[in-house]
Design an enzyme around this catalytic site. Structure first.
Site, PDB file in Angstrom:
ATOM      1  CD  GLN A 106      -2.450  -1.283   2.727  1.00 37.18           C
ATOM      2  OE1 GLN A 106      -3.435  -0.634   3.029  1.00 37.18           O
ATOM      3  NE2 GLN A 106      -1.835  -2.079   3.586  1.00 37.18           N
ATOM      4  CG  HIS A 124      -2.708   2.494  -1.972  1.00 34.67           C
ATOM      5  ND1 HIS A 124      -2.697   2.464  -0.591  1.00 34.67           N
ATOM      6  CD2 HIS A 124      -3.769   1.736  -2.349  1.00 34.67           C
ATOM      7  CE1 HIS A 124      -3.731   1.725  -0.163  1.00 34.67           C
ATOM      8  NE2 HIS A 124      -4.380   1.279  -1.200  1.00 34.67           N
ATOM      9  CB  CYS A 132      -2.474  14.420 -17.252  1.00 34.54           C
ATOM     10  SG  CYS A 132      -3.296  15.960 -17.685  1.00 34.54           S
ATOM     11  CB  CYS A 137      -4.710  14.615 -20.778  1.00 37.88           C
ATOM     12  SG  CYS A 137      -2.991  14.447 -21.281  1.00 37.88           S
ATOM     13  CB  CYS A 157       0.080  17.258 -18.253  1.00 41.25           C
ATOM     14  SG  CYS A 157      -0.050  16.000 -19.540  1.00 41.25           S
ATOM     15  CB  CYS A 160      -2.779  18.464 -22.129  1.00 42.29           C
ATOM     16  SG  CYS A 160      -3.034  18.157 -20.377  1.00 42.29           S
TER      17      CYS A 160
HETATM   18  N1  APR Z   1       6.549  -2.679  12.652  1.00 39.96           N
HETATM   19  C1  APR Z   1       5.292  -3.187  12.512  1.00 39.96           C
HETATM   20  N2  APR Z   1       4.160  -2.410  12.544  1.00 39.96           N
HETATM   21  C2  APR Z   1       4.341  -1.094  12.749  1.00 39.96           C
HETATM   22  C3  APR Z   1       5.624  -0.511  12.940  1.00 39.96           C
HETATM   23  C4  APR Z   1       6.773  -1.370  12.877  1.00 39.96           C
HETATM   24  N3  APR Z   1       8.009  -0.916  13.026  1.00 39.96           N
HETATM   25  N4  APR Z   1       5.457   0.837  13.131  1.00 39.96           N
HETATM   26  C5  APR Z   1       4.106   1.070  13.060  1.00 39.96           C
HETATM   27  N5  APR Z   1       3.445  -0.086  12.835  1.00 39.96           N
HETATM   28  C6  APR Z   1       2.006  -0.305  12.626  1.00 39.96           C
HETATM   29  C7  APR Z   1       1.089   0.651  13.373  1.00 39.96           C
HETATM   30  O1  APR Z   1       0.811   0.115  14.657  1.00 39.96           O
HETATM   31  C8  APR Z   1      -0.147   0.671  12.478  1.00 39.96           C
HETATM   32  O2  APR Z   1      -1.073  -0.340  12.872  1.00 39.96           O
HETATM   33  O3  APR Z   1       1.761  -0.064  11.258  1.00 39.96           O
HETATM   34  C9  APR Z   1       0.399   0.310  11.083  1.00 39.96           C
HETATM   35  C10 APR Z   1       0.367   1.478  10.086  1.00 39.96           C
HETATM   36  O4  APR Z   1      -0.968   1.779   9.849  1.00 39.96           O
HETATM   37  P1  APR Z   1      -1.385   3.105   9.023  1.00 39.96           P
HETATM   38  O5  APR Z   1      -0.603   4.250   9.494  1.00 39.96           O
HETATM   39  O6  APR Z   1      -2.864   3.156   9.063  1.00 39.96           O
HETATM   40  O7  APR Z   1      -0.872   2.779   7.540  1.00 39.96           O
HETATM   41  P2  APR Z   1      -1.482   1.787   6.446  1.00 39.96           P
HETATM   42  O8  APR Z   1      -2.200   0.651   7.077  1.00 39.96           O
HETATM   43  O9  APR Z   1      -0.407   1.471   5.502  1.00 39.96           O
HETATM   44  O10 APR Z   1      -2.555   2.757   5.724  1.00 39.96           O
HETATM   45  C11 APR Z   1      -3.277   2.231   4.644  1.00 39.96           C
HETATM   46  O11 APR Z   1      -4.314   4.344   4.244  1.00 39.96           O
HETATM   47  O12 APR Z   1      -3.894   6.544   4.428  1.00 39.96           O
HETATM   48  C12 APR Z   1      -4.106   5.548   3.520  1.00 39.96           C
HETATM   49  O13 APR Z   1      -3.347   5.250   1.296  1.00 39.96           O
HETATM   50  C13 APR Z   1      -2.900   5.346   2.609  1.00 39.96           C
HETATM   51  O14 APR Z   1      -1.757   3.322   2.010  1.00 39.96           O
HETATM   52  C14 APR Z   1      -2.330   4.015   3.070  1.00 39.96           C
HETATM   53  C15 APR Z   1      -3.550   3.308   3.635  1.00 39.96           C
END
Ligand code: APR
Length: 253
Positions: A106, A124, A132, A137, A157, A160
Site C-alpha cells: 500500500q 496505491h 495528468c 488527456c 503535464c 497538455c
Molecule cells: N513494525 C510493525 N508495525 C508497525 C511498525 C513497525 N516498526 N510501526 C508502526 N506499525 C504499525 C502501526 O501500529 C499501524 O497499525 O503499522 C500500522 C500502520 O498503519 P497506518 O498508518 O494506518 O498505515 P497503512 O495501514 O499502511 O494505511 C493504509 O491508508 O492513508 C491511507 O493510502 C494510505 O496506504 C495508506 C492506507
C-alpha cells in the site's frame, strides 16, 4: 508480548514459510516506519496532523493544487532521506530469483523497489510518479517518473500542460484494475502475511480474508492489534524489521 512467547510464534511461522510453495506479503506504512517515513495513523501519523479529505482527494487537488504539491513536496523530501530497512531487504531477497514470493504494498514511498523487490504490486501507486490531473488527456494517463527534490514549482503535464498530480490512489478513487487483479491473484497462496498495516483501508484490508477463504495460512506482524488480528491464524505484535530479520535468519539456518 513476552520474549519466549514471541520466539515460539516466530518459529511456528518460520516452519510454515519453510514448507510453503507460494508466499504473499501485504505491507503498509509500518514497514517503512523504521526507515523514518511517517505512518498515517500511528502516533506521528500524517492523519493525526492533517485531514485526509483535505489533502488526499481529487476534490482537494482541484481546490488547491499548490497546497497539495506543498504537502507532497514535503513528503517526497522526507522519503528521499530514507533508506530501505531490514524489513524491505528481507522481503526483497525472498522475492528474487523465482515465483515463490509476491509483495503487495500500500506504500507509495518505493522503498520496496529501492531494496530490489521483484514481483511487487504497488496498489496505491508511487509518490515518485506523476500523471495528468485532467481526465481527457489520454497520453497523460500513463504515469511518468519524476524524482526531483525539491520539485521546482507546480509540475505540469508534458502532453497538455495541465497541472500534473502525484500518481497515487486518493481516497474515493479506484485502484488500477491490473494492480487489483494481481493482488487478488496473490491471495491464492500457501502463506499470506499482512505486515505493518492497520488493516482499515479497503480493498487492501480485504485481501487477508480472501487468502484465508482460499485456504492459505494467514499471519499478521504489526506493532499493535488491528481488525485482522482476530482473522489470522497467527498474530505477532512486534516491529516488522525485527520479526522479518529473525524469520529470515531461521529460514537460512
Ligand atoms: N513494525 C510493525 N508495525 C508497525 C511498525 C513497525 N516498526 N510501526 C508502526 N506499525 C504499525 C502501526 O501500529 C499501524 O497499525 O503499522 C500500522 C500502520 O498503519 P497506518 O498508518 O494506518 O498505515 P497503512 O495501514 O499502511 O494505511 C493504509 O491508508 O492513508 C491511507 O493510502 C494510505 O496506504 C495508506 C492506507
Amino acid at each position: 508480548m513476552d520474549r519466549s512467547n514471541l520466539m515460539g510464534l516466530v518459529t511456528d511461522l518460520a516452519d510454515r514459510l519453510r514448507s510453503a510453495r507460494r508466499i504473499s506479503v501485504l505491507t503498509g506504512a509500518g514497514v517503512s516506519a523504521a526507515s523514518g517515513v511517517p505512518t498515517f495513523r500511528g502516533e506521528d501519523g500524517l492523519w493525526r496532523r492533517y485531514r485526509p479529505e483535505d489533502l488526499a482527494t481529487a476534490q482537494a487537488f482541484a481546490r488547491d493544487p499548490a497546497l497539495l504539491w506543498e504537502w507532497y513536496g514535503w513528503r517526497r523530501e522526507t522519503i528521499a532521506r530514507c533508506a530501505p530497512n531490514a524489513a524491505h531487504e528481507v522481503l526483497a531477497r525472498w522475492s528474487q530469483g523465482g515465483e515463490r514470493t509476491t509483495v503487495v504494498t500500500q506504500n507509495v514511498d518505493d522503498l520496496h523497489l529501492k531494496a530490489g523487490t521483484e514481483r511487487l504490486v504497488r496498489l496505491h501507486g508511487s509518490i515518485w510518479e506523476l500523471s495528468c490531473s485532467i481526465g481527457c488527456c489520454e497520453a497523460g494517463r500513463t504515469a511518468w517518473r519524476d524524482d526531483r527534490v525539491p520539485m521546482p514549482g507546480l509540475p505540469r503535464c508534458p502532453h497538455c500542460d495541465a497541472p500534473a498530480r502525484p500518481a497515487v490512489v486518493w481516497f474515493g478513487e479506484m485502484l488500477a484494475e491490473a494492480d487489483l487483479r494481481a493482488a487478488v491473484q496473490a491471495t491464492a497462496c500457501d502463506v499470506f502475511l499482512t505486515v505493518g498495516t492497520s488493516s482499515l483501508v479497503y480493498p487492501a484490508a480485504g485481501l487477508v480474508e480472501q487468502a484465508r477463504l482460499n485456504g492459505a495460512f494467514t499471519a499478521e506482524i504489526n506493532a499493535e492489534a488491528t481488525p485482522a488480528t482476530a482473522i489470522v491464524d497467527l498474530a505477532i505484535q512486534a516491529p516488522a524489521e525485527l520479526v522479518l530479520a529473525e524469520l529470515d535468519r531461521l529460514l537460512v539456518t
